[in-house]
Scaffold this motif. Structure first.
Motif, mmCIF file in Angstrom:
data_model
loop_
_atom_site.group_PDB
_atom_site.id
_atom_site.type_symbol
_atom_site.label_atom_id
_atom_site.label_comp_id
_atom_site.label_asym_id
_atom_site.label_seq_id
_atom_site.Cartn_x
_atom_site.Cartn_y
_atom_site.Cartn_z
ATOM 1 N N PRO A 188 3.661 -0.216 -1.058
ATOM 2 C CA PRO A 188 2.494 0.320 -0.356
ATOM 3 C C PRO A 188 1.882 -0.770 0.526
ATOM 4 C CG PRO A 188 2.376 0.762 -2.724
ATOM 5 C CD PRO A 188 3.480 -0.229 -2.521
ATOM 6 N N TYR A 189 1.451 -0.404 1.715
ATOM 7 C CA TYR A 189 0.830 -1.371 2.612
ATOM 8 C C TYR A 189 -0.482 -1.899 2.033
ATOM 9 C CZ TYR A 189 -1.104 -3.394 6.886
ATOM 10 O OH TYR A 189 -1.633 -4.258 7.815
ATOM 11 N N SER A 190 -1.157 -1.049 1.274
ATOM 12 C CA SER A 190 -2.399 -1.447 0.605
ATOM 13 C C SER A 190 -2.461 -0.735 -0.738
ATOM 14 C CB SER A 190 -3.613 -1.067 1.461
ATOM 15 O OG SER A 190 -3.855 0.332 1.367
ATOM 16 N N CYS A 191 -3.542 -0.984 -1.485
ATOM 17 C CA CYS A 191 -3.718 -0.282 -2.763
ATOM 18 C C CYS A 191 -4.498 1.018 -2.592
ATOM 19 C CB CYS A 191 -4.401 -1.186 -3.787
ATOM 20 S SG CYS A 191 -6.009 -1.798 -3.273
ATOM 21 N N ILE B 175 0.807 6.830 -2.799
ATOM 22 C CA ILE B 175 1.475 8.128 -2.943
ATOM 23 C C ILE B 175 2.538 8.320 -1.867
ATOM 24 C CG2 ILE B 175 1.159 10.629 -2.829
ATOM 25 C CD1 ILE B 175 0.253 9.313 -5.457
ATOM 26 N N MET B 176 2.219 7.952 -0.643
ATOM 27 C CA MET B 176 3.220 8.120 0.406
ATOM 28 C C MET B 176 4.418 7.216 0.159
ATOM 29 S SD MET B 176 2.854 8.310 4.485
ATOM 30 C CE MET B 176 4.274 8.724 5.500
ATOM 31 N N THR B 177 4.172 6.013 -0.342
ATOM 32 C CA THR B 177 5.283 5.110 -0.646
ATOM 33 C C THR B 177 6.156 5.687 -1.745
ATOM 34 O OG1 THR B 177 3.940 3.209 -0.002
ATOM 35 C CG2 THR B 177 5.887 2.765 -1.359
ATOM 36 N N MET B 178 5.537 6.274 -2.767
ATOM 37 C CA MET B 178 6.310 6.915 -3.831
ATOM 38 C C MET B 178 7.208 8.017 -3.255
ATOM 39 S SD MET B 178 6.280 10.024 -5.692
ATOM 40 C CE MET B 178 4.573 10.608 -5.747
ATOM 41 N N ARG B 179 6.647 8.817 -2.363
ATOM 42 C CA ARG B 179 7.433 9.902 -1.769
ATOM 43 C C ARG B 179 8.548 9.367 -0.875
ATOM 44 N NH1 ARG B 179 2.237 13.817 -0.400
ATOM 45 N NH2 ARG B 179 2.179 14.856 -2.441
ATOM 46 N N ARG B 180 8.270 8.313 -0.135
ATOM 47 C CA ARG B 180 9.300 7.714 0.703
ATOM 48 C C ARG B 180 10.408 7.090 -0.137
ATOM 49 N NH1 ARG B 180 8.316 5.901 6.054
ATOM 50 N NH2 ARG B 180 10.175 4.664 5.658
ATOM 51 N N LYS C 169 -1.459 5.868 7.089
ATOM 52 C CA LYS C 169 -2.092 6.056 8.391
ATOM 53 C C LYS C 169 -1.128 5.792 9.537
ATOM 54 C CE LYS C 169 -6.667 4.757 6.657
ATOM 55 N NZ LYS C 169 -7.757 3.735 6.708
ATOM 56 N N LYS C 170 -0.167 4.901 9.325
ATOM 57 C CA LYS C 170 0.710 4.471 10.414
ATOM 58 C C LYS C 170 2.089 5.109 10.388
ATOM 59 C CE LYS C 170 -1.382 -0.171 10.536
ATOM 60 N NZ LYS C 170 -1.103 -1.618 10.401
ATOM 61 N N ASN C 171 2.566 5.490 9.207
ATOM 62 C CA ASN C 171 3.973 5.887 9.073
ATOM 63 C C ASN C 171 4.146 7.355 8.741
ATOM 64 O OD1 ASN C 171 4.138 2.744 7.476
ATOM 65 N ND2 ASN C 171 5.029 3.156 9.477
ATOM 66 N N THR C 172 5.344 7.850 9.030
ATOM 67 C CA THR C 172 5.724 9.234 8.738
ATOM 68 C C THR C 172 6.753 9.238 7.611
ATOM 69 O OG1 THR C 172 7.573 9.199 10.291
ATOM 70 C CG2 THR C 172 5.406 9.753 11.175
ATOM 71 N N ASN D 120 9.844 9.725 8.122
ATOM 72 C CA ASN D 120 11.108 9.228 8.671
ATOM 73 C C ASN D 120 11.454 7.914 7.974
ATOM 74 O OD1 ASN D 120 13.126 7.946 10.197
ATOM 75 N ND2 ASN D 120 12.440 8.900 12.096
ATOM 76 N N PRO D 121 12.606 7.816 7.324
ATOM 77 C CA PRO D 121 12.936 6.602 6.569
ATOM 78 C C PRO D 121 12.947 5.334 7.406
ATOM 79 C CG PRO D 121 14.402 8.392 5.962
ATOM 80 C CD PRO D 121 13.616 8.874 7.128
ATOM 81 N N ALA D 122 13.141 5.445 8.701
ATOM 82 C CA ALA D 122 13.197 4.259 9.564
ATOM 83 C C ALA D 122 11.815 3.835 10.064
ATOM 84 C CB ALA D 122 14.113 4.520 10.749
ATOM 85 N N ASP D 123 10.776 4.565 9.697
ATOM 86 C CA ASP D 123 9.420 4.289 10.166
ATOM 87 C C ASP D 123 8.674 3.483 9.104
ATOM 88 O OD1 ASP D 123 6.998 4.306 11.457
ATOM 89 O OD2 ASP D 123 6.525 6.395 10.964
ATOM 90 N N THR D 124 8.496 2.175 9.343
ATOM 91 C CA THR D 124 7.879 1.291 8.366
ATOM 92 C C THR D 124 6.837 0.393 9.048
ATOM 93 O OG1 THR D 124 9.589 -0.401 8.649
ATOM 94 C CG2 THR D 124 9.956 1.251 6.925
ATOM 95 N N THR D 125 6.114 -0.365 8.225
ATOM 96 C CA THR D 125 5.114 -1.298 8.715
ATOM 97 C C THR D 125 5.453 -2.698 8.215
ATOM 98 O OG1 THR D 125 3.381 0.396 8.739
ATOM 99 C CG2 THR D 125 2.658 -1.892 8.664
ATOM 100 N N PRO D 126 5.462 -3.693 9.086
ATOM 101 C CA PRO D 126 5.769 -5.062 8.636
ATOM 102 C C PRO D 126 4.778 -5.544 7.581
ATOM 103 C CG PRO D 126 5.832 -4.909 11.030
ATOM 104 C CD PRO D 126 5.257 -3.625 10.546
#
Length: 479
Positions: free
Chosen positions: A254-257, A263-268, A330-333, A335-341
């Motif tokens: 997750p980008y943050s807590c 939740i989005m990270t879990m789904r991804r 907020k930033k990602n969808t 799409n598995p290739a859509d990530t945040t550094p």
């Protein structure tokens, strides 16, 4: 394993891919593969490079006739002719395994011939014999982005169910031909990267289908079924075969807590686990069928497919690990290739973050989930290397990267994670998969070729050559 060190059974070695090293373009009856139409682009932004992910049929046909562009994967490092000398260098480091792939287009040039190409089979006979003579266990991938171009042109790629039996036939030819020489087989390399490198993975041109997203998932289903058929055939032929699937680790933080990020990270992450859930548990998980329903994705899954998957799960899971990534709601969808550094990590020039703890994390996550043996099928550090005035190459950055990752592999094994092989990626410099560069180097051995294939081809040992030799000799105690 509760103390430091590695078990004696761990196989140390390295990995390459046929399409990135062999060359031998059109030699020995080889046909065109999807890799052979990857043109080098000197003007690309290396931080945003795709893997020719969504080529059109017009682009493919143009590349087939192009006499002006440079296509590095047609030439590689000329391993087709230099494999004996190159393997001797790897053996000098003490390699106990050598992972490579068989180029499908070298065995069935168009993918659908009635009879395999004997010259291609003989090349791999000689290659595996040399590996065994030098004490290296061959670990062989049946498909590493080398689908014959004929599969694209005649069948429209992997979403066509006819391709299942064509690949299963190819796989059976390999199993029968190399029985007694090859024990460990990875059926399909990084089967989960279809959204990163669509064309390489499933050989579909974007304009060949009405719904590309649906076609990708159908193609992956067809690869699942073809793989299960190969497992079934392998068990019929020999109980000695070990058949595995392979993922590129895309486990995200997750980008943050914030709960939304968690939740989005879990789904991804579940969208990555789906590939191994199907092949190791033998059935489609409910979360992915919900995803298909929510996104109006309709797959042609036959009743006999469900039975076949359940009865023919894989023996092991192979993983490639290079970097980690984060997910922001907020930033990602999805799409598995859509990530945040990750702002907490440094990265190489290609934007790949350096995160040894990410390897420890993913190894434990996968082993906790499946309880099957794991193989680190790829792990390496791409970087520009410089030959100094004294002719030496001091790649301390590569040593630091690999040392830190091997330490975390050891930590995972102390937790009880079962790992049976470690394959450093690109132990001799090869053409980059993503950018088709030669100058993105991973090797312990430098190959004197530039991005346009110019150079002597001379092999030069880097500082990391002696370092890895000592790692293997000490069974991982001296890092």
């Amino acid at each position: 394993m509760t103390t430091k060190g590695f078990p004696d059974r761990l196989l140390w070695g390295g990995a390459v891919a046929a399409n990135q090293c062999e060359g031998g373009f059109r030699e020995g009856g080889k046909g065109l593969s999807v890799a052979d139409v990857h043109r080098y682009n000197p003007d690309m932004d290396i931080t945003k490079v795709s893997h020719e992910s969504e080529m059109t049929l017009e682009q493919v046909q143009k590349s087939m006739l192009d006499e002006d562009g440079y296509y590095p994967k047609r030439y590689g490092i000329d391993f087709f002719h230099t494999y004996k000398a190159d393997l001797a260098l790897l053996a000098e480091m003490g390699f106990q395994n050598f992972r490579t792939s068989i180029d499908w287009s070298r065995i069935f040039p168009n993918g659908n011939e009635e009879v395999p190409n004997e010259a291609g089979l003989q090349f791999y006979d000689a290659l595996f014999d040399e590996c065994l003579r030098l004490g290296m266990e061959p670990i062989i991938t049946m498909l590493h982005y080398e689908t014959p171009l004929g599969i694209t042109l005649k069948y429209g790629g992997w979403h066509n169910r006819d391709v299942i039996d064509l690949f299963a036939k190819y796989g059976e030819v390999l199993l029968r031909r190399y029985q007694g020489k090859v024990k460990y087989w990875i059926v399909i390399n990084q089967i989960n990267l279809v959204h990163y490198e669509s064309f390489n993975s499933v050989a579909i041109c974007a304009d060949q289908v009405e719904n590309l997203e649906q076609a990708k998932f159908q193609a992956i289903h067809n690869q699942f079924i073809a793989s299960a058929k190969i497992v079934e055939k392998a068990r019929e032929i020999s109980e000695d075969f070990q058949i595995g699937t392979m993922l590129a680790d895309c486990t995200s933080y997750p980008y943050s807590c914030e709960p939304e990020d968690v939740i989005m990270t879990m789904r991804r992450n579940r969208m990555q686990y789906y590939f191994s859930d199907v092949q190791l548990r033998g059935e489609y998980p409910t979360y992915i069928t919900r995803y298909f329903d929510d996104n109006n994705i309709k797959l042609n899954i036959l009743p006999e497919d469900i039975v076949l998957l359940k009865a023919n799960t894989m023996d092991f899971l192979a993983l490639s690990y290079y970097y980690s990534q984060t997910i922001s709601a907020k930033k990602n969808t999805m799409n598995p290739a859509d990530t945040t550094p990750n702002p907490n990590l440094k990265a190489n020039p290609w934007g790949w973050s350096i995160d040894p703890l990410g390897l420890y994390n993913c190894l434990n996550q996968y082993y906790d989930r499946y309880q099957v043996p794991l193989m680190i099928a790829e792990n390496g550090f791409g970087m520009y290397d410089k030959i100094e005035e004294n002719g030496k190459i001091y790649d301390d950055y590569r040593i630091a990267y690999l040392s830190a990752h091997i330490e975390q592999m050891q930590e995972a094994m102390r937790d009880g994670v079962e790992i049976f092989a470690y394959c450093a990626w690109g132990p001799i410099d090869i053409v980059s998969c993503s950018s088709a560069e030669m100058e993105k180097r991973y090797g312990f051995i430098y190959v004197d070729l530039d991005n346009m294939g110019e150079g002597t081809g001379k092999r030069i040992k880097k500082k990391s050559f002696d370092w890895y030799k000592e790692v293997i000799a000490s069974n991982g105690l001296k890092l």
